[in-house]
Motif scaffolding. Sequence first.
Motif, PDB file in Angstrom:
ATOM      1  N   TYR A 102     -27.872  91.678  67.045  1.00 20.18           N
ATOM      2  CA  TYR A 102     -27.020  91.143  68.104  1.00 20.18           C
ATOM      3  C   TYR A 102     -25.613  91.743  68.048  1.00 20.18           C
ATOM      4  O   TYR A 102     -24.855  91.657  69.005  1.00 20.18           O
ATOM      5  CB  TYR A 102     -26.988  89.604  68.052  1.00 20.18           C
TER       6      TYR A 102
ATOM      7  N   GLN B 234     -22.719  85.843  56.694  1.00 19.65           N
ATOM      8  CA  GLN B 234     -23.004  85.111  57.934  1.00 19.65           C
ATOM      9  C   GLN B 234     -23.021  83.595  57.707  1.00 19.65           C
ATOM     10  O   GLN B 234     -22.081  83.056  57.184  1.00 19.65           O
ATOM     11  CB  GLN B 234     -24.289  85.658  58.569  1.00 19.65           C
ATOM     12  N   SER B 235     -24.148  82.942  58.051  1.00 13.36           N
ATOM     13  CA  SER B 235     -24.125  81.472  58.040  1.00 13.36           C
ATOM     14  C   SER B 235     -24.089  80.850  56.647  1.00 13.36           C
ATOM     15  O   SER B 235     -23.912  79.642  56.529  1.00 13.36           O
ATOM     16  CB  SER B 235     -25.327  80.923  58.790  1.00 13.36           C
TER      17      SER B 235
ATOM     18  N   PHE C 184     -30.395  78.033  65.770  1.00 17.08           N
ATOM     19  CA  PHE C 184     -29.068  77.799  65.192  1.00 17.08           C
ATOM     20  C   PHE C 184     -27.940  77.915  66.204  1.00 17.08           C
ATOM     21  O   PHE C 184     -26.875  77.361  66.015  1.00 17.08           O
ATOM     22  CB  PHE C 184     -28.816  78.734  64.002  1.00 17.08           C
TER      23      PHE C 184
ATOM     24  N   ASN D 209     -24.563  76.470  64.528  1.00 19.11           N
ATOM     25  CA  ASN D 209     -23.278  77.054  64.921  1.00 19.11           C
ATOM     26  C   ASN D 209     -22.316  76.020  65.500  1.00 19.11           C
ATOM     27  O   ASN D 209     -21.126  76.015  65.173  1.00 19.11           O
ATOM     28  CB  ASN D 209     -23.490  78.189  65.922  1.00 19.11           C
TER      29      ASN D 209
ATOM     30  N   GLU E 232     -18.428  90.519  66.358  1.00 21.41           N
ATOM     31  CA  GLU E 232     -18.796  89.130  66.666  1.00 21.41           C
ATOM     32  C   GLU E 232     -17.893  88.611  67.799  1.00 21.41           C
ATOM     33  O   GLU E 232     -18.348  87.930  68.703  1.00 21.41           O
ATOM     34  CB  GLU E 232     -18.596  88.215  65.455  1.00 21.41           C
TER      35      GLU E 232
ATOM     36  N   ASN F 233     -21.477  81.913  71.117  1.00 24.39           N
ATOM     37  CA  ASN F 233     -20.581  81.084  70.317  1.00 24.39           C
ATOM     38  C   ASN F 233     -19.360  80.648  71.117  1.00 24.39           C
ATOM     39  O   ASN F 233     -18.873  79.527  70.965  1.00 24.39           O
ATOM     40  CB  ASN F 233     -20.166  81.835  69.047  1.00 24.39           C
TER      41      ASN F 233
ATOM     42  N   TYR G 140     -14.009  81.263  62.740  1.00 21.41           N
ATOM     43  CA  TYR G 140     -15.463  81.213  62.531  1.00 21.41           C
ATOM     44  C   TYR G 140     -16.059  82.621  62.394  1.00 21.41           C
ATOM     45  O   TYR G 140     -16.870  82.887  61.503  1.00 21.41           O
ATOM     46  CB  TYR G 140     -16.109  80.449  63.700  1.00 21.41           C
TER      47      TYR G 140
ATOM     48  N   CYS H 214     -18.032  84.217  59.065  1.00 17.98           N
ATOM     49  CA  CYS H 214     -19.370  84.831  59.093  1.00 17.98           C
ATOM     50  C   CYS H 214     -19.330  86.253  58.541  1.00 17.98           C
ATOM     51  O   CYS H 214     -20.327  86.750  58.030  1.00 17.98           O
ATOM     52  CB  CYS H 214     -19.913  84.883  60.521  1.00 17.98           C
TER      53      CYS H 214
ATOM     54  N   TYR I 173     -32.354  76.141  59.475  1.00 15.86           N
ATOM     55  CA  TYR I 173     -32.534  75.954  60.929  1.00 15.86           C
ATOM     56  C   TYR I 173     -33.866  75.292  61.273  1.00 15.86           C
ATOM     57  O   TYR I 173     -34.304  74.387  60.575  1.00 15.86           O
ATOM     58  CB  TYR I 173     -32.381  77.290  61.663  1.00 15.86           C
TER      59      TYR I 173
ATOM     60  N   GLY J 258     -28.553  83.105  56.137  1.00 17.67           N
ATOM     61  CA  GLY J 258     -27.667  83.733  57.125  1.00 17.67           C
ATOM     62  C   GLY J 258     -28.376  84.909  57.758  1.00 17.67           C
ATOM     63  O   GLY J 258     -29.299  85.473  57.137  1.00 17.67           O
ATOM     64  N   VAL J 259     -27.956  85.294  58.965  1.00 17.42           N
ATOM     65  CA  VAL J 259     -28.658  86.388  59.649  1.00 17.42           C
ATOM     66  C   VAL J 259     -28.353  87.768  59.050  1.00 17.42           C
ATOM     67  O   VAL J 259     -28.932  88.761  59.479  1.00 17.42           O
ATOM     68  CB  VAL J 259     -28.404  86.403  61.182  1.00 17.42           C
TER      69      VAL J 259
HETATM   70  N1  GLN Z   1     -22.561  85.037  63.153  1.00 18.15           N
HETATM   71  C1  GLN Z   1     -23.818  84.410  63.458  1.00 18.15           C
HETATM   72  C2  GLN Z   1     -23.680  83.595  64.722  1.00 18.15           C
HETATM   73  O1  GLN Z   1     -22.669  82.990  64.864  1.00 18.15           O
HETATM   74  C3  GLN Z   1     -24.225  83.527  62.309  1.00 18.15           C
HETATM   75  C4  GLN Z   1     -25.557  82.900  62.545  1.00 18.15           C
HETATM   76  C5  GLN Z   1     -26.418  82.883  61.323  1.00 18.15           C
HETATM   77  O2  GLN Z   1     -26.205  83.511  60.307  1.00 18.15           O
HETATM   78  N2  GLN Z   1     -27.515  82.182  61.484  1.00 18.15           N
HETATM   79  O3  GLN Z   1     -24.550  83.536  65.554  1.00 18.15           O
END
Ligand code: GLN
Length: 302
Positions: free
Chosen positions: A26, A62-63, A94, A113, A157, A164, A188, A192, A238, A255-256
Amino acid sequence: MQYQHILDQIHEEIAPTLPQGRIADYIPQLACVDERKFGMAICDVDGGFAWVGDADERFSIQSISKVFTLTQAMRTADAQLWRRVGREPSGTAFNSLVQLEFENGIPRNPFINAGALVVTDIVLSHLGDAKAALREFARRLSGADDIDYDLRVADSEARLGYRNAALAYFLKSFGNLENHPDQVLDAYFHHCALSMSCAELARSFMYLARHGLNSDGEVISSSQAKAINSLMLTSGTYDAVGAFAYSVGLPAKSGVGGGIVAVMPGMFSLCVWAPGLDGRGNSMAGSRALERFAELSGQSIF
Ligand code: GLN
């Protein structure tokens, strides 16, 4: 217990099956990571440490950062926090928006999120510079004073984080953000984009294995540590959280970027990294590695 041979065995089993799953794409900065990477590190309460593979290579947490942010918010504003964020698994993706409308802007938990945006808002209100505060906190917990944000990740991001942004503005419309949504989003996105290795994450999460204490003293109270572990068990992975509890049986946060940290209270903290994700945004090989760890070590909270 000696964990090195277990990690070696898991590495031997999993390395030939890589890559697995789909790397997060993404934002371009995550998509360019080598999808064959695999690392694991474990710290135990007796000071033991074991690692395998790419356990020293930093990746985008990330998360996983949502656990640090939550810990900071609980240290400063525990009561206020739970009036603004729930403690139930979401059962949705998420980054989902749908439940917010039905639940008057109260996110289901701090690890989706929407919940993390509210938690970040609380940290901003209480600590001011939430970016500096989280980086400092991660450095202190891990003992690595060069931990930092990957600014290219944070920047993309911010440029591409429409979902977000929608969540933050929606939360603001319900009155569940005190600060301007853009300020909350900036903090935020940086959170991440923190870069840490499996070894650093395993060390950092030791306070959750040691009932709130780390080597410097109390990070949070033991009942708060219990609360965070419970939330990781029920919401840390999640909408795959049921299957994850079924197969691994440990509180964990993913985390992603492909990292997952798991905690066995009273015993150890364990981190795995493999960038390829399953459809729910959890590391595919990482989830399998944790399942094998639970089988081979016989360790789970159940
Ligand atoms: N930066 C990602 C987001 O905000 C974090 C999501 C994740 O790690 N699941 O979508």
